[in-house]
Design an enzyme around this catalytic site. Structure first.
Site, PDB file in Angstrom:
ATOM      1  N   ASP A  16       0.875  -1.150   0.000  1.00 45.25           N
ATOM      2  CA  ASP A  16       0.000   0.000   0.000  1.00 45.25           C
ATOM      3  C   ASP A  16       0.926   1.216   0.000  1.00 45.25           C
ATOM      4  O   ASP A  16       2.030   1.159   0.549  1.00 45.25           O
ATOM      5  CB  ASP A  16      -0.880  -0.029   1.248  1.00 45.25           C
ATOM      6  CG  ASP A  16      -1.971   1.021   1.223  1.00 45.25           C
ATOM      7  OD1 ASP A  16      -2.100   1.726   0.201  1.00 45.25           O
ATOM      8  OD2 ASP A  16      -2.694   1.146   2.215  1.00 45.25           O
ATOM      9  N   ASP A  18       1.274   3.710   1.712  1.00 45.86           N
ATOM     10  CA  ASP A  18       1.367   4.506   2.929  1.00 45.86           C
ATOM     11  C   ASP A  18       2.801   4.563   3.453  1.00 45.86           C
ATOM     12  O   ASP A  18       3.069   5.153   4.485  1.00 45.86           O
ATOM     13  CB  ASP A  18       0.426   3.987   4.008  1.00 45.86           C
ATOM     14  CG  ASP A  18       0.754   2.555   4.437  1.00 45.86           C
ATOM     15  OD1 ASP A  18       1.748   1.987   3.947  1.00 45.86           O
ATOM     16  OD2 ASP A  18       0.006   2.019   5.264  1.00 45.86           O
TER      17      ASP A  18
END
Length: 157
Positions: A16, A18
């Site tokens: 992801d 992030d």
């Protein structure tokens, strides 16, 4: 849970953006994603080899929040209320007149209500909502250009 964690014990690793496990180099990651998909289309689906050639300016096309209208090959950027802010047919920007022609004088996209309530994929549109999707938006737009060049009915404005 064991005392030590090892990635070698994992069958699959998901990522992801992030930046939890690593810092991404978005430019290189995007290029890798694009080139992998483009190569697949060229080698296995007989798409034009032109898909493999990108200029640095090609990436200017990409930004989060694009929706591809699969019914007509337009990629659109929407306001919060569903108003079409700008649109392209493939990678070619539509004029204000063309936007009015497709979406009416209020520039309303007809599928906004379903997009706004579910953010699910549909046979009528695809929402490019994260950084991993951006190379797909560019590839989709370039495929629309290719089909338009071939004269496909699907891609006529």
């Amino acid at each position: 849970m064991s005392e030590h964690f090892s990635l070698s014990d994992c069958d699959v690793i998901g990522f992801d953006l992030d930046h939890t496990l690593c810092r991404y180099h978005l430019k290189e990651t995007s290029r890798l994603i694009y080139e992998s998909f483009a190569r697949y289309f060229v080698e296995h689906k007989n798409y034009d080899k032109d898909l493999l050639t990108l200029t640095p300016a090609s990436w200017d096309f990409c930004f989060k929040g694009l929706v591809v209208d699969l019914e007509d090959g337009n990629l659109i950027k929407l306001a919060e209320d569903g108003t079409v802010l700008r649109a392209t047919h493939g990678t070619n920007e539509l004029s204000t007149e063309d936007i009015f022609k497709h979406y009416g004088p209020k520039r309303e996209w007809k599928h906004f209500d379903s997009l706004n309530t579910s953010y699910t994929r549909s046979v009528k549109y695809y929402f490019y909502d994260n950084y991993f999707d951006l190379p797909g938006a560019l590839l989709c737009a370039r495929i629309v250009d290719m089909l338009h060049k071939r004269g496909s009915e699907l891609c006529k404005i």
